[in-house]
Design an enzyme around this catalytic site. Sequence first.
Site, PDB file in Angstrom:
ATOM      1  N   GLU A 186       1.472   1.190  -1.818  1.00  9.61           N
ATOM      2  CA  GLU A 186       1.359   1.836  -3.049  1.00  9.61           C
ATOM      3  C   GLU A 186       2.700   2.268  -3.441  1.00  9.61           C
ATOM      4  O   GLU A 186       3.355   2.623  -2.289  1.00  9.61           O
ATOM      5  CB  GLU A 186       0.581   3.287  -2.818  1.00  9.61           C
ATOM      6  CG  GLU A 186      -0.952   2.898  -2.781  1.00  9.61           C
ATOM      7  CD  GLU A 186      -1.793   4.406  -2.463  1.00  9.61           C
ATOM      8  OE1 GLU A 186      -1.246   5.446  -2.563  1.00  9.61           O
ATOM      9  OE2 GLU A 186      -3.277   4.238  -2.271  1.00  9.61           O
TER      10      GLU A 186
ATOM     11  N   GLU B  63      -4.006   2.037 -11.551  1.00  8.71           N
ATOM     12  CA  GLU B  63      -5.166   2.910 -11.178  1.00  8.71           C
ATOM     13  C   GLU B  63      -4.930   3.991 -12.269  1.00  8.71           C
ATOM     14  O   GLU B  63      -3.955   4.571 -12.254  1.00  8.71           O
ATOM     15  CB  GLU B  63      -5.161   3.486  -9.900  1.00  8.71           C
ATOM     16  CG  GLU B  63      -6.477   4.501  -9.724  1.00  8.71           C
ATOM     17  CD  GLU B  63      -6.712   4.558  -8.147  1.00  8.71           C
ATOM     18  OE1 GLU B  63      -6.158   4.097  -7.354  1.00  8.71           O
ATOM     19  OE2 GLU B  63      -7.572   5.520  -7.750  1.00  8.71           O
TER      20      GLU B  63
HETATM   21  O1  KIV Z   1      -8.408   1.816  -1.488  1.00  7.46           O
HETATM   22  C1  KIV Z   1      -9.241   1.681  -2.408  1.00  7.46           C
HETATM   23  O2  KIV Z   1     -10.296   1.338  -2.517  1.00  7.46           O
HETATM   24  C2  KIV Z   1      -8.273   1.174  -3.507  1.00  7.46           C
HETATM   25  C3  KIV Z   1      -8.875   0.885  -4.911  1.00  7.46           C
HETATM   26  C4  KIV Z   1      -9.403   2.196  -5.508  1.00  7.46           C
HETATM   27  C5  KIV Z   1      -7.933   0.089  -5.958  1.00  7.46           C
HETATM   28  O3  KIV Z   1      -7.079   1.122  -3.530  1.00  7.46           O
END
Ligand code: KIV
Length: 274
Positions: free
Chosen positions: A125, A192
């Site tokens: 991220e 997201e």
């Molecule tokens: O951890 C997860 O499930 C994610 C998704 C929401 C893309 O990163």
Amino acid sequence: MSTAKKDTEIRKVTTRRLIEMKQRGEKISMLTAYDFSMAALIDRAGIDVILVGDSASNVMAGNLTTLPITLDQMIYHGKSVVKAVKRALVIVDLPFGTYQGNSKEALASAIRVMKETHADAIKLEGGTEIRESVERILSAGIPIMGHLGLTPQSINKFGTYTVRARGEDEARKLISDVHTLEDVGCFGIVLEKIPAVLAERVASECLIPMIGIGAGSGVDGQVLVMHDMLGITQGFSPRFLRRYGNIGETITHAVQRYIEDVRSKDFPNEKEQY
Ligand code: KIV
């Protein structure tokens, strides 16, 4: 006659194939999985990408956020999923605290995931602030999917799970981060909870696929948390979530019938014993 494909006939999904799918305008399907049995089911159904998401922290471990899950725990889930998967590309999330501060530590975390789980890629991220970590991991030949917009590992900074990049400054930063991640060599990016218009715009500006969750239909693919889309998680119903089943209720009813049968001595019957 069975139509199931033999293992030798199955063409494994690769990062290159996802980019080719985008070029051909074919939408990419992606779901999370955290264990062997569920991963086998969704792979058999033909999903393109399985994400061993750090959402395991919420749906598997019952934590309020994704922050507490550890690298060892992600590796455990990753190993279980990879063993079941024949076709889908498997991506494992690097958890909070294992890549942000120090690019050498980031590389060590990514190497552990790849060596111990045998997954195909990792996901991280963030944008420019983690550029050094991204570049170092990519330099070791480890494919990376980025994740921008609402990044749950930063929930304590945001303070809320509402839509991101509505304002001009945040939208400008997101666009710049998308291009940075593409330029350094990521093979795709999860977007997201951002406005659909913004997501469509960045998808049209990039050669790598943008996979949306709450980012509208103008992106190159969609991802959902499997437990949410199957109706296993309770009390979570954001606008972007479409439910494709009510497995939670199915399980509760099945267990209630079992309890009744045990109590009434209907189970096991004569044919169910030795
Ligand atoms: O951890 C997860 O499930 C994610 C998704 C929401 C893309 O990163």
